[in-house]
Design a protein around this motif. Structure first.
Motif, PDB file in Angstrom:
ATOM      1  N   THR A   9       0.825  -1.204   0.000  1.00 18.49           N
ATOM      2  CA  THR A   9       0.000   0.000   0.000  1.00 18.49           C
ATOM      3  C   THR A   9       0.864   1.261   0.000  1.00 18.49           C
ATOM      4  O   THR A   9       0.625   2.194  -0.774  1.00 18.49           O
ATOM      5  CB  THR A   9      -0.949   0.009   1.210  1.00 18.49           C
ATOM      6  N   GLN A  10       1.869   1.293   0.841  1.00 23.38           N
ATOM      7  CA  GLN A  10       2.724   2.474   0.935  1.00 23.38           C
ATOM      8  C   GLN A  10       3.561   2.665  -0.330  1.00 23.38           C
ATOM      9  O   GLN A  10       3.711   3.788  -0.807  1.00 23.38           O
ATOM     10  CB  GLN A  10       3.626   2.401   2.164  1.00 23.38           C
ATOM     11  N   SER A  13       1.259   3.894  -3.002  1.00 21.87           N
ATOM     12  CA  SER A  13       0.934   5.296  -2.739  1.00 21.87           C
ATOM     13  C   SER A  13       2.057   6.208  -3.221  1.00 21.87           C
ATOM     14  O   SER A  13       1.795   7.278  -3.797  1.00 21.87           O
ATOM     15  CB  SER A  13       0.687   5.523  -1.249  1.00 21.87           C
ATOM     16  N   LEU A  64      -7.343   2.754  -2.242  1.00 17.55           N
ATOM     17  CA  LEU A  64      -6.753   4.084  -2.072  1.00 17.55           C
ATOM     18  C   LEU A  64      -7.697   5.172  -2.587  1.00 17.55           C
ATOM     19  O   LEU A  64      -7.870   6.202  -1.947  1.00 17.55           O
ATOM     20  CB  LEU A  64      -5.417   4.179  -2.811  1.00 17.55           C
ATOM     21  N   GLU A  68      -9.681   8.633  -0.715  1.00 12.64           N
ATOM     22  CA  GLU A  68      -9.134   9.928  -1.119  1.00 12.64           C
ATOM     23  C   GLU A  68     -10.208  11.012  -1.064  1.00 12.64           C
ATOM     24  O   GLU A  68     -11.317  10.824  -1.541  1.00 12.64           O
ATOM     25  CB  GLU A  68      -8.557   9.836  -2.538  1.00 12.64           C
TER      26      GLU A  68
END
Length: 92
Positions: A9-10, A13, A64, A68
């Protein structure tokens, strides 16, 4: 990677954020050809993933995007997998 669920995920991102920068930066910051070249290279690298990993990236992108709050950035994240050639339709 299942031992580190936040890692994917990071990293994703970060890739999306840098790609957003290349997409939206002014030509006084970075010339358009260089920005496009970097976006294409990101797409090339992502397309080296297996089909299963591409699907996982698309799934992570959906998560994600759902969280947002900036509408323009959310749309960018929602269409990222398609724009990068990871899926064949914008619906993922």
């Amino acid at each position: 990677m299942s031992e580190h669920p936040q890692l994917v995920t990071q990293l994703l991102s970060a890739v999306v954020a840098y790609t957003w920068f290349f997409e939206t930066c002014d030509e006084t910051v970075l010339d358009d050809d260089t920005a496009l070249k970097q976006q294409e290279y990101a797409g090339y690298l992502l397309n080296q993933l297996s089909d299963a990993d591409k699907r996982r990236v698309a799934d992570e992108l959906a998560i994600l995007a759902a969280s947002e709050t900036d509408p323009a950035y959310r749309e960018f994240v929602e269409t990222f997998a398609f724009a990068m050639g990871l899926v064949e339709s914008e619906e993922g």
